[in-house]
Design a protein around this motif. Structure first.
Motif, mmCIF file in Angstrom:
data_model
loop_
_atom_site.group_PDB
_atom_site.id
_atom_site.type_symbol
_atom_site.label_atom_id
_atom_site.label_comp_id
_atom_site.label_asym_id
_atom_site.label_seq_id
_atom_site.Cartn_x
_atom_site.Cartn_y
_atom_site.Cartn_z
ATOM 1 N N ILE A 97 0.851 -1.185 0.000
ATOM 2 C CA ILE A 97 0.000 0.000 0.000
ATOM 3 C C ILE A 97 0.887 1.234 0.000
ATOM 4 O O ILE A 97 1.885 1.304 0.724
ATOM 5 C CB ILE A 97 -0.996 0.007 1.177
ATOM 6 C CG1 ILE A 97 -1.955 1.210 1.065
ATOM 7 C CG2 ILE A 97 -0.305 -0.051 2.529
ATOM 8 C CD1 ILE A 97 -3.163 1.110 1.996
ATOM 9 N N TYR A 98 0.528 2.200 -0.865
ATOM 10 C CA TYR A 98 1.332 3.402 -1.062
ATOM 11 C C TYR A 98 0.569 4.634 -0.575
ATOM 12 O O TYR A 98 -0.667 4.654 -0.554
ATOM 13 C CB TYR A 98 1.697 3.557 -2.540
ATOM 14 C CG TYR A 98 2.235 2.295 -3.156
ATOM 15 C CD1 TYR A 98 3.402 1.690 -2.669
ATOM 16 C CD2 TYR A 98 1.574 1.653 -4.213
ATOM 17 C CE1 TYR A 98 3.887 0.517 -3.220
ATOM 18 C CE2 TYR A 98 2.054 0.482 -4.768
ATOM 19 C CZ TYR A 98 3.212 -0.085 -4.267
ATOM 20 O OH TYR A 98 3.692 -1.255 -4.806
ATOM 21 N N ASP A 99 1.316 5.654 -0.217
ATOM 22 C CA ASP A 99 0.767 6.854 0.390
ATOM 23 C C ASP A 99 0.774 8.009 -0.602
ATOM 24 O O ASP A 99 1.829 8.570 -0.908
ATOM 25 C CB ASP A 99 1.608 7.206 1.635
ATOM 26 C CG ASP A 99 1.117 8.439 2.354
ATOM 27 O OD1 ASP A 99 -0.080 8.762 2.238
ATOM 28 O OD2 ASP A 99 1.932 9.083 3.051
ATOM 29 N N GLU A 100 -0.396 8.374 -1.109
ATOM 30 C CA GLU A 100 -0.499 9.458 -2.079
ATOM 31 C C GLU A 100 0.063 10.763 -1.529
ATOM 32 O O GLU A 100 0.837 11.459 -2.210
ATOM 33 C CB GLU A 100 -1.963 9.657 -2.490
ATOM 34 C CG GLU A 100 -2.164 10.814 -3.464
ATOM 35 C CD GLU A 100 -3.635 11.085 -3.758
ATOM 36 O OE1 GLU A 100 -3.925 11.559 -4.874
ATOM 37 O OE2 GLU A 100 -4.481 10.853 -2.873
ATOM 38 N N ALA A 101 -0.289 11.105 -0.301
ATOM 39 C CA ALA A 101 0.157 12.375 0.276
ATOM 40 C C ALA A 101 1.672 12.421 0.392
ATOM 41 O O ALA A 101 2.307 13.430 0.070
ATOM 42 C CB ALA A 101 -0.488 12.579 1.645
ATOM 43 N N GLY A 102 2.271 11.348 0.848
ATOM 44 C CA GLY A 102 3.717 11.317 1.015
ATOM 45 C C GLY A 102 4.455 11.429 -0.312
ATOM 46 O O GLY A 102 5.464 12.142 -0.418
ATOM 47 N N ILE A 103 3.966 10.729 -1.327
ATOM 48 C CA ILE A 103 4.605 10.790 -2.645
ATOM 49 C C ILE A 103 4.532 12.208 -3.202
ATOM 50 O O ILE A 103 5.534 12.763 -3.678
ATOM 51 C CB ILE A 103 3.937 9.785 -3.603
ATOM 52 C CG1 ILE A 103 4.248 8.349 -3.176
ATOM 53 C CG2 ILE A 103 4.396 10.018 -5.048
ATOM 54 C CD1 ILE A 103 3.445 7.287 -3.913
ATOM 55 N N LYS A 104 3.356 12.830 -3.124
ATOM 56 C CA LYS A 104 3.204 14.189 -3.654
ATOM 57 C C LYS A 104 4.071 15.187 -2.893
ATOM 58 O O LYS A 104 4.661 16.097 -3.495
ATOM 59 C CB LYS A 104 1.738 14.601 -3.616
ATOM 60 C CG LYS A 104 0.878 13.910 -4.661
ATOM 61 C CD LYS A 104 -0.532 14.458 -4.660
ATOM 62 C CE LYS A 104 -1.342 13.924 -5.834
ATOM 63 N NZ LYS A 104 -2.721 14.485 -5.875
ATOM 64 N N ASN A 105 4.151 15.037 -1.575
ATOM 65 C CA ASN A 105 4.972 15.953 -0.776
ATOM 66 C C ASN A 105 6.447 15.842 -1.158
ATOM 67 O O ASN A 105 7.161 16.844 -1.232
ATOM 68 C CB ASN A 105 4.795 15.664 0.718
ATOM 69 C CG ASN A 105 3.448 16.118 1.242
ATOM 70 O OD1 ASN A 105 2.769 16.926 0.617
ATOM 71 N ND2 ASN A 105 3.045 15.583 2.381
ATOM 72 N N THR A 106 6.912 14.609 -1.391
ATOM 73 C CA THR A 106 8.310 14.426 -1.788
ATOM 74 C C THR A 106 8.565 15.038 -3.161
ATOM 75 O O THR A 106 9.624 15.649 -3.392
ATOM 76 C CB THR A 106 8.676 12.937 -1.787
ATOM 77 O OG1 THR A 106 8.525 12.416 -0.467
ATOM 78 C CG2 THR A 106 10.118 12.724 -2.229
ATOM 79 N N CYS A 107 7.621 14.899 -4.084
ATOM 80 C CA CYS A 107 7.753 15.538 -5.393
ATOM 81 C C CYS A 107 7.893 17.050 -5.244
ATOM 82 O O CYS A 107 8.755 17.679 -5.877
ATOM 83 C CB CYS A 107 6.546 15.216 -6.264
ATOM 84 S SG CYS A 107 6.392 13.494 -6.767
ATOM 85 N N ASP A 108 7.044 17.646 -4.412
ATOM 86 C CA ASP A 108 7.099 19.087 -4.192
ATOM 87 C C ASP A 108 8.434 19.501 -3.581
ATOM 88 O O ASP A 108 9.021 20.520 -3.962
ATOM 89 C CB ASP A 108 5.956 19.526 -3.280
ATOM 90 C CG ASP A 108 4.593 19.442 -3.953
ATOM 91 O OD1 ASP A 108 4.538 19.460 -5.199
ATOM 92 O OD2 ASP A 108 3.585 19.359 -3.222
ATOM 93 N N THR A 109 8.914 18.712 -2.630
ATOM 94 C CA THR A 109 10.188 19.020 -1.971
ATOM 95 C C THR A 109 11.334 19.003 -2.974
ATOM 96 O O THR A 109 12.212 19.877 -2.955
ATOM 97 C CB THR A 109 10.464 18.004 -0.843
ATOM 98 O OG1 THR A 109 9.416 18.088 0.132
ATOM 99 C CG2 THR A 109 11.791 18.276 -0.164
ATOM 100 N N LEU A 110 11.333 18.024 -3.865
ATOM 101 C CA LEU A 110 12.397 17.919 -4.859
ATOM 102 C C LEU A 110 12.355 19.096 -5.831
ATOM 103 O O LEU A 110 13.387 19.719 -6.132
ATOM 104 C CB LEU A 110 12.260 16.596 -5.616
ATOM 105 C CG LEU A 110 13.466 16.147 -6.442
ATOM 106 C CD1 LEU A 110 14.658 15.850 -5.549
ATOM 107 C CD2 LEU A 110 13.119 14.913 -7.258
ATOM 108 N N ASN A 111 11.170 19.435 -6.323
ATOM 109 C CA ASN A 111 11.045 20.563 -7.246
ATOM 110 C C ASN A 111 11.472 21.875 -6.596
ATOM 111 O O ASN A 111 12.134 22.703 -7.227
ATOM 112 C CB ASN A 111 9.601 20.674 -7.750
ATOM 113 C CG ASN A 111 9.266 19.663 -8.835
ATOM 114 O OD1 ASN A 111 10.133 19.221 -9.575
ATOM 115 N ND2 ASN A 111 8.001 19.283 -8.915
ATOM 116 N N THR A 112 11.101 22.062 -5.331
ATOM 117 C CA THR A 112 11.452 23.291 -4.620
ATOM 118 C C THR A 112 12.955 23.385 -4.390
ATOM 119 O O THR A 112 13.547 24.460 -4.511
ATOM 120 C CB THR A 112 10.708 23.356 -3.278
ATOM 121 O OG1 THR A 112 9.294 23.353 -3.523
ATOM 122 C CG2 THR A 112 11.077 24.617 -2.502
#
Length: 419
Positions: free
Chosen positions: A28-43
């Motif tokens: 099971i994967y965590d949508e919120a965690g994946i999206k937050n990490t994407c945002d962190t990398l882009n920032t």
């Protein structure tokens, strides 16, 4: 730390109902965690114009998850035709896809150049002659050999099968120029699951130095450098998290210095997989047996076919028992599956609380190279995949394999050859 506190807090109260609804085992994967990490990398890399992450499809080749990262502006790093198909199914086209393969056939190159094409990242100088047509843009994977060190997963660069050597790299670009290629990039991938941010800064510096020299020698103005993936995650409780901020600051300074020296600067590309999804996935499995001989064994309903890393790399994956996170430690146990191989173990001599039949075990950090590395030896079938949405709903995003799937390749038209 393994499995973020936020993921654990949101998953734990739902877990019994999820198990009752879907049955174990499952990733099971965590949508919120994946999206937050994407945002962190882009920032982190926003100061470098044109920064782009190409998600490594091999880490988690599920189109639902791939669609999440594409929403964040990510492209896809593909290494096979099925991975190309997946990337195109979620809408990626042309330079949103980087095709980084090795030991590549002409057919694979044709597939990569079909449907709008992709950035071709050639692993060897000999592959130039296999291209079905001359691409507008070409990239080579650079292997610096003894001037750099790798790590246990990819290996010493001198011994690794990947890339164009330091003695070949200039000749590779010369050949591409003679073919009429007009646009260029360069790529490398030297380590996997690297927790030292300085190593990644050194990798960017190495590529910037290489393109500076190639520009001076051949007049090529490189459009991008791709420093690969390899950003690590802290699998063990005592491991420190990768310092992405320090890495970004170091690479940003290197890019600024390059531009000051040359008057131009390439874009920065990366191809992280594990860092994006690894901590945001867990394998959930149920205790079904106990065995007490020379060691104490906890048998679960998942096997190595659902998570190969412990058996293949002797990798540590943290485990907690749902509802017993703060329970007293009962002693050392091996947590095992049903495969007829002695390395079919999720944990070896691990201190865990006492388990009962029916207890739910949560194996952390399986969001990358977990389900993706699954296999069917011993007739084992790979488990389902679920996604925990931000609103706490749970979606099935891949069903479990069935016996019919396993036997499907035995349904074929007879074919034979006689001398």
């Amino acid at each position: 730390m393994p499995m973020s506190d936020d993921f654990k807090k949101r998953l734990s109260p739902l877990l019994p109902d999820i198990v009752n609804t879907f049955g174990t085992p499952f990733h099971i994967y965590d949508e919120a965690g994946i999206k937050n990490t994407c945002d962190t990398l882009n920032t982190a890399f926003k100061a470098i114009p044109g920064f782009k992450e190409y998600f490594a499809v091999k880490a988690l080749p599920n189109p639902t998850v791939m669609a999440l990262v594409r929403e964040k502006g990510f492209g896809f790093d593909c290494s096979s035709v099925p991975e190309l198909v997946l990337a195109r199914q979620v809408g990626a086209r042309a330079e949103e896809i980087m095709f980084t393969s090795n030991n590549t056939s002409e057919g694979q190159f044709r597939a990569a150049m079909d449907q709008g094409g992709a950035i071709l990242n050639l692993d060897d100088i000999s592959l130039i002659s296999k291209l079905p047509q001359t691409p507008d843009l070409i990239c080579f994977r650079y292997n610096p050999g003894p001037s750099r060190t790798g790590n246990a997963i990819i290996g010493n660069p001198v011994e690794a099968k990947y890339g164009v050597s330091s003695g070949q790299i200039r000749g590779a670009y010369e050949q591409a120029l003679k073919l009429g290629v007009k646009r260029f990039g360069i790529h490398t991938m030297l380590a996997s699951n690297e927790l030292n941010y300085a190593y990644m800064v050194e990798t960017a510096d190495m590529l910037l130095e290489t393109v500076e020299k190639l520009h001076a020698d051949l007049g090529i103005q490189f459009e991008f450098i791709n420093i690969g993936g390899g950003l690590g995650i802290p699998y063990t409780p005592e491991a420190k998290a990768f310092d992405l901020g320090a890495m970004a600051r170091g690479i940003t300074r290197s890019f600024e210095k390059f531009k000051n020296r040359n008057g131009w600067v390439p874009r920065l590309y990366m191809e992280s997989g594990r860092y994006i999804t690894g901590p945001h996935g867990v394998l959930v499995t149920t205790v079904i047996n106990h065995k007490n001989i020379y060691r104490d064994y906890v048998g679960v309903d998942a096997s190595m076919s659902a998570l190969m890393r412990p058996g293949m790399y002797d990798a540590y994956h943290h485990i907690h028992i749902h509802g017993k996170e703060s329970g007293p430690i009962n002693g050392k146990v091996d947590v095992v599956g049903a495969l007829c191989e002695n390395n079919d173990k999720f944990a070896v001599q691990r201190d865990l609380p006492r388990t009962e039949r029916g207890d739910i075990l949560v194996i952390h950090d399986t969001g990358a190279h977990g389900h993706a590395m699954g296999f069917n030896y011993n007739g084992q079938l790979r488990p389902k995949e679920l996604l925990l949405r931000k609103d706490s709903s749970v979606d099935l995003i891949r069903r479990a394999e069935t016996a019919a799937d396993y036997f499907a390749t035995l349904d074929f038209e007879p074919k034979s050859m006689k001398p």
